[in-house]
Design a protein around this motif. Structure first.
Motif, PDB file in Angstrom:
ATOM      1  N   ARG A   1     -22.671-108.047  41.461  1.00  0.00           N
ATOM      2  CA  ARG A   1     -21.839-108.299  40.462  1.00  0.00           C
ATOM      3  C   ARG A   1     -20.580-108.814  41.454  1.00  0.00           C
ATOM      4  NH1 ARG A   1     -23.073-107.350  35.482  1.00  0.00           N
ATOM      5  NH2 ARG A   1     -24.816-106.322  34.640  1.00  0.00           N
TER       6      ARG A   1
ATOM      7  N   ASP B   1     -16.152 -97.093  43.741  1.00  0.00           N
ATOM      8  CA  ASP B   1     -17.813 -96.550  44.002  1.00  0.00           C
ATOM      9  C   ASP B   1     -18.132 -96.620  45.210  1.00  0.00           C
ATOM     10  OD1 ASP B   1     -18.851 -94.076  42.473  1.00  0.00           O
ATOM     11  OD2 ASP B   1     -19.305 -95.737  40.781  1.00  0.00           O
TER      12      ASP B   1
ATOM     13  N   ALA C   1      -6.758-103.727  30.995  1.00  0.00           N
ATOM     14  CA  ALA C   1      -6.334-102.680  30.607  1.00  0.00           C
ATOM     15  C   ALA C   1      -7.215-101.622  29.269  1.00  0.00           C
ATOM     16  CB  ALA C   1      -4.794-101.400  30.551  1.00  0.00           C
ATOM     17  N   GLU C   2      -8.816-100.965  29.694  1.00  0.00           N
ATOM     18  CA  GLU C   2      -9.128-100.299  28.118  1.00  0.00           C
ATOM     19  C   GLU C   2      -8.411 -99.834  27.337  1.00  0.00           C
ATOM     20  OE1 GLU C   2     -12.098 -99.868  30.478  1.00  0.00           O
ATOM     21  OE2 GLU C   2     -13.325-101.857  30.751  1.00  0.00           O
ATOM     22  N   PHE C   3      -7.341 -98.735  28.157  1.00  0.00           N
ATOM     23  CA  PHE C   3      -6.748 -97.929  27.827  1.00  0.00           C
ATOM     24  C   PHE C   3      -5.285 -97.778  27.786  1.00  0.00           C
ATOM     25  CE2 PHE C   3     -11.585 -97.170  28.691  1.00  0.00           C
ATOM     26  CZ  PHE C   3     -11.482 -96.852  27.573  1.00  0.00           C
TER      27      PHE C   3
ATOM     28  N   GLU D   1     -15.856 -99.883  37.482  1.00  0.00           N
ATOM     29  CA  GLU D   1     -16.856-100.109  36.376  1.00  0.00           C
ATOM     30  C   GLU D   1     -15.836 -98.340  35.897  1.00  0.00           C
ATOM     31  OE1 GLU D   1     -18.408-101.692  35.310  1.00  0.00           O
ATOM     32  OE2 GLU D   1     -19.546-102.819  36.168  1.00  0.00           O
ATOM     33  N   GLY D   2     -15.802 -97.790  36.552  1.00  0.00           N
ATOM     34  CA  GLY D   2     -15.333 -96.177  35.440  1.00  0.00           C
ATOM     35  C   GLY D   2     -13.369 -96.063  35.304  1.00  0.00           C
TER      36      GLY D   2
ATOM     37  N   ARG E   1     -14.398-104.830  23.016  1.00  0.00           N
ATOM     38  CA  ARG E   1     -15.753-104.403  23.512  1.00  0.00           C
ATOM     39  C   ARG E   1     -14.902-103.497  25.237  1.00  0.00           C
ATOM     40  NH1 ARG E   1     -16.717-107.982  20.164  1.00  0.00           N
ATOM     41  NH2 ARG E   1     -15.364-109.997  21.591  1.00  0.00           N
ATOM     42  N   VAL E   2     -16.160-102.938  25.367  1.00  0.00           N
ATOM     43  CA  VAL E   2     -15.577-102.214  26.512  1.00  0.00           C
ATOM     44  C   VAL E   2     -16.675-103.260  27.523  1.00  0.00           C
ATOM     45  CG1 VAL E   2     -15.501-100.327  28.607  1.00  0.00           C
ATOM     46  CG2 VAL E   2     -15.423-100.430  26.150  1.00  0.00           C
ATOM     47  N   LEU E   3     -15.386-104.151  28.654  1.00  0.00           N
ATOM     48  CA  LEU E   3     -16.323-105.260  28.945  1.00  0.00           C
ATOM     49  C   LEU E   3     -16.289-104.642  30.953  1.00  0.00           C
ATOM     50  CD1 LEU E   3     -14.086-108.317  28.349  1.00  0.00           C
ATOM     51  CD2 LEU E   3     -16.619-107.765  26.971  1.00  0.00           C
ATOM     52  N   ARG E   4     -17.453-105.227  31.205  1.00  0.00           N
ATOM     53  CA  ARG E   4     -17.995-104.795  32.558  1.00  0.00           C
ATOM     54  C   ARG E   4     -16.870-105.480  33.793  1.00  0.00           C
ATOM     55  NH1 ARG E   4     -23.814-105.163  30.399  1.00  0.00           N
ATOM     56  NH2 ARG E   4     -25.157-103.774  32.124  1.00  0.00           N
TER      57      ARG E   4
ATOM     58  N   ASP F   1     -16.995-107.263  35.781  1.00  0.00           N
ATOM     59  CA  ASP F   1     -17.546-108.319  35.964  1.00  0.00           C
ATOM     60  C   ASP F   1     -17.040-109.614  35.047  1.00  0.00           C
ATOM     61  OD1 ASP F   1     -19.818-107.999  35.300  1.00  0.00           O
ATOM     62  OD2 ASP F   1     -21.093-108.933  36.336  1.00  0.00           O
ATOM     63  N   THR F   2     -17.057-109.692  33.719  1.00  0.00           N
ATOM     64  CA  THR F   2     -17.043-110.307  32.589  1.00  0.00           C
ATOM     65  C   THR F   2     -15.451-110.395  32.545  1.00  0.00           C
ATOM     66  OG1 THR F   2     -18.834-108.817  31.812  1.00  0.00           O
ATOM     67  CG2 THR F   2     -18.249-110.650  30.197  1.00  0.00           C
TER      68      THR F   2
ATOM     69  N   VAL G   1     -13.465-112.769  34.640  1.00  0.00           N
ATOM     70  CA  VAL G   1     -13.745-114.024  34.579  1.00  0.00           C
ATOM     71  C   VAL G   1     -13.318-114.270  32.621  1.00  0.00           C
ATOM     72  CG1 VAL G   1     -16.004-116.090  33.588  1.00  0.00           C
ATOM     73  CG2 VAL G   1     -16.272-114.065  35.404  1.00  0.00           C
TER      74      VAL G   1
ATOM     75  N   LYS H   1     -23.702-111.269  28.823  1.00  0.00           N
ATOM     76  CA  LYS H   1     -22.124-111.516  28.821  1.00  0.00           C
ATOM     77  C   LYS H   1     -22.471-112.261  26.747  1.00  0.00           C
ATOM     78  CE  LYS H   1     -21.366-111.002  33.057  1.00  0.00           C
ATOM     79  NZ  LYS H   1     -21.599-109.393  32.837  1.00  0.00           N
TER      80      LYS H   1
ATOM     81  N   GLU I   1     -21.571-109.025  25.353  1.00  0.00           N
ATOM     82  CA  GLU I   1     -20.427-107.960  26.379  1.00  0.00           C
ATOM     83  C   GLU I   1     -19.411-108.849  25.506  1.00  0.00           C
ATOM     84  OE1 GLU I   1     -19.290-106.999  29.908  1.00  0.00           O
ATOM     85  OE2 GLU I   1     -20.671-107.696  30.323  1.00  0.00           O
TER      86      GLU I   1
ATOM     87  N   CYS J   1     -21.393-101.826  25.641  1.00  0.00           N
ATOM     88  CA  CYS J   1     -19.532-102.272  25.228  1.00  0.00           C
ATOM     89  C   CYS J   1     -19.373-101.626  23.547  1.00  0.00           C
ATOM     90  CB  CYS J   1     -19.744-103.474  25.944  1.00  0.00           C
ATOM     91  SG  CYS J   1     -20.641-104.571  23.930  1.00  0.00           S
TER      92      CYS J   1
ATOM     93  N   VAL K   1     -18.663-118.274  29.687  1.00  0.00           N
ATOM     94  CA  VAL K   1     -17.832-117.455  29.799  1.00  0.00           C
ATOM     95  C   VAL K   1     -16.807-117.564  28.978  1.00  0.00           C
ATOM     96  CG1 VAL K   1     -16.956-114.973  30.742  1.00  0.00           C
ATOM     97  CG2 VAL K   1     -19.378-115.708  30.806  1.00  0.00           C
TER      98      VAL K   1
ATOM     99  N   ARG L   1      -8.381-103.394  20.667  1.00  0.00           N
ATOM    100  CA  ARG L   1      -8.814-102.162  21.106  1.00  0.00           C
ATOM    101  C   ARG L   1      -9.910-101.576  21.171  1.00  0.00           C
ATOM    102  NH1 ARG L   1      -6.613-103.006  25.308  1.00  0.00           N
ATOM    103  NH2 ARG L   1      -5.361-100.652  26.203  1.00  0.00           N
ATOM    104  N   PRO L   2     -10.879-101.252  22.025  1.00  0.00           N
ATOM    105  CA  PRO L   2     -11.733-100.354  22.170  1.00  0.00           C
ATOM    106  C   PRO L   2     -11.520 -98.789  21.545  1.00  0.00           C
ATOM    107  CG  PRO L   2     -11.497-101.220  24.514  1.00  0.00           C
ATOM    108  CD  PRO L   2     -10.230-101.622  23.450  1.00  0.00           C
TER     109      PRO L   2
ATOM    110  N   PRO M   1     -15.496 -95.262  28.996  1.00  0.00           N
ATOM    111  CA  PRO M   1     -15.869 -96.323  29.479  1.00  0.00           C
ATOM    112  C   PRO M   1     -17.289 -96.037  30.901  1.00  0.00           C
ATOM    113  CG  PRO M   1     -13.481 -95.589  30.806  1.00  0.00           C
ATOM    114  CD  PRO M   1     -13.951 -94.854  29.726  1.00  0.00           C
ATOM    115  N   VAL M   2     -18.125 -97.024  30.055  1.00  0.00           N
ATOM    116  CA  VAL M   2     -19.205 -96.093  30.794  1.00  0.00           C
ATOM    117  C   VAL M   2     -19.814 -97.241  31.812  1.00  0.00           C
ATOM    118  CG1 VAL M   2     -22.076 -97.052  30.788  1.00  0.00           C
ATOM    119  CG2 VAL M   2     -20.437 -96.882  28.015  1.00  0.00           C
ATOM    120  N   THR M   3     -20.337 -96.230  33.094  1.00  0.00           N
ATOM    121  CA  THR M   3     -20.344 -96.682  34.290  1.00  0.00           C
ATOM    122  C   THR M   3     -21.563 -97.261  34.711  1.00  0.00           C
ATOM    123  OG1 THR M   3     -19.771 -94.490  34.901  1.00  0.00           O
ATOM    124  CG2 THR M   3     -20.567 -95.476  36.763  1.00  0.00           C
ATOM    125  N   ILE M   4     -21.239 -98.742  34.901  1.00  0.00           N
ATOM    126  CA  ILE M   4     -23.222 -99.721  35.412  1.00  0.00           C
ATOM    127  C   ILE M   4     -23.254 -99.094  35.953  1.00  0.00           C
ATOM    128  CG2 ILE M   4     -24.056-100.876  34.830  1.00  0.00           C
ATOM    129  CD1 ILE M   4     -22.113-100.469  32.455  1.00  0.00           C
TER     130      ILE M   4
END
Lengths: 263, 263
Positions: A92, A117, A168-170, A202-203, A227-230, A232-233, A236, B99, B102, B137, B236, B252-253, B259-262
């Motif tokens: 990624r 990480d 910022a997701e949150f 990611e966290g 949506r909670v994007l990765r 990398d997404t 972009v 993508k 997501e 997501c 994308v 918003r989410p 946030p999910v750890t991938i």
């Protein structure tokens, strides 16, 4: 302008009659992958002299020399947008460097945050991906890759005139398109100034990090939807919106260029 | 809402007291990858009943049954945006399906164009990627994957009320952000209607294809700036701009999600 199928970024000064030598990776690519021979035409470019036509003079195992003919494209002013991101795992992060190249980033800066990480970043590998994508997408410059630093250090050294969009997701954040569209209306040349986009790991950012960032005068937290994007997404998506609304989204690819078939 | 670390899309009807059995891939994931045991909490969702809390009742090699407890999230109206794309090689097409998931695509449709090199598409594998990304997501729906058809067939069967944005590197095209921003101003609920984005193959559309597409009443050709983007990047970028400007970029989410750890 006659087409070329291959473009290479070179550090050497480009002018009519110059001789340019390639590094062994580029020489190997022309000779053993593309199987080019003396007389073949190659585009040579950098951010100082633009793009020139190069004719292969000679090549062998690990070397290739080219003679520079006419200028194909003058240099153009480019937008100055950085991507700052918390390092992610190998496939990624490689993807991120490639996309930053295609989306016209002037620089990418890996930063270590609390929930990052990944502990080490191979910036040479990232630079190779960024260079390759510049060669394939008709840019005249390449994305520079900085050595990784901590978030604290990044903030300490931040140039105050460079605006920073934090995805910022949150927490409090305004929608990215709303922020950019409003800014374009109030300050039509905003996109010509220095900018950066920051993507967390990611966290996510920690609460403290997000609060500390939000207090900085040059920071605008933005949201990228429900949506909670990765990571990398998100990078972009944010860079694409920046280029489309504030950046060079109104420009078209240079005439006479060929869509490059990616192998 | 208490957090769950894992969300799974299930076809079964979800209601309090229901028993849900997982397919063997999902059961293997919970048992052997996450090492969950009876009593563990899992989010279960679909686009009809929303997201519910599931408690593992029992699990073994290839099977897992869960008891459905309370509803965690009611269903929400989602935007209806399709991604239509010429198939590309394996790693990049997998990425595209991820993508599209997501970025909230309701459907993806592979189409064969004149310069499409790839001849077969494994739609099952793409559906698996799209489902996994919906699970990670916080979507409540998954992206559907159509069987590949020719561009002619796609045009023959096209629903005339679905607007189609064609990403065109060459020929007449207006900047994507300009098109979307203008539309939002003139028709504020434009983003609630059916839409699609079409991305050509790495070699681009043929001149004839682009001309034929431009003549269709529901088509708007758009430009993505001066760089010639790879097909996956273009997809994308276009979807991100659509969601940010016309779609759900202002949302918003959901609260209480992690946030999910991938991995």
């Amino acid at each position: 302008m006659e087409r070329v199928n291959t473009r290479l970024y070179v550090e050497d000064k480009l002018f009519e009659g110059a001789t340019v030598g390639l590094d062994s990776a580029a020489a190997h690519y022309l000779r053993s992958v593309l199987r080019l021979e003396p007389g073949a035409r190659v585009g040579l470019f950098n951010e100082r002299e633009g793009e020139w036509l190069g004719i292969i003079d000679g090549l062998g195992k690990g070397w290739c020399s080219l003679r520079v003919k006419e200028c194909r494209r003058e240099i153009e002013a480019e937008r100055d947008i950085w991507l700052v991101f918390a390092p992610i795992k190998r496939s990624r992060i490689d993807f991120l460097a490639e996309k930053a190249g295609e989306l016209g980033c002037s620089r990418i800066l890996p930063v270590f945050t609390r929930y990052t990480d990944v502990k080490r970043v191979n910036t040479e590998r990232l630079a190779a991906h960024a260079k390759e994508s510049a060669e394939q997408c008709e840019r005249l410059s390449v994305t520079r890759v900085d050595e990784a630093v901590s978030l604290e250090k990044m903030i300490q050294n931040w140039p105050a005139d460079r605006r920073l969009v934090v995805c910022a997701e949150f927490g409090e954040a305004r929608p990215i398109a709303e922020v950019f569209t409003e800014l374009l209306r109030d300050e039509p040349d905003a996109g010509l100034k220095p900018w950066a986009v920051l993507i967390g790991p990611e966290g996510g950012f920690s609460k403290e990090e997000l609060e500390a960032l939000s207090r900085l005068s040059y920071v605008t937290p933005v949201g990228l939807g429900p949506r909670v994007l990765r990571a990398d997404t998100a990078a972009v998506a944010a860079l694409s919106c920046w280029q489309a609304i504030l950046g060079d989204g109104g420009m078209r690819p240079p005439k006479g260029t060929t869509p490059v078939t990616i192998t």
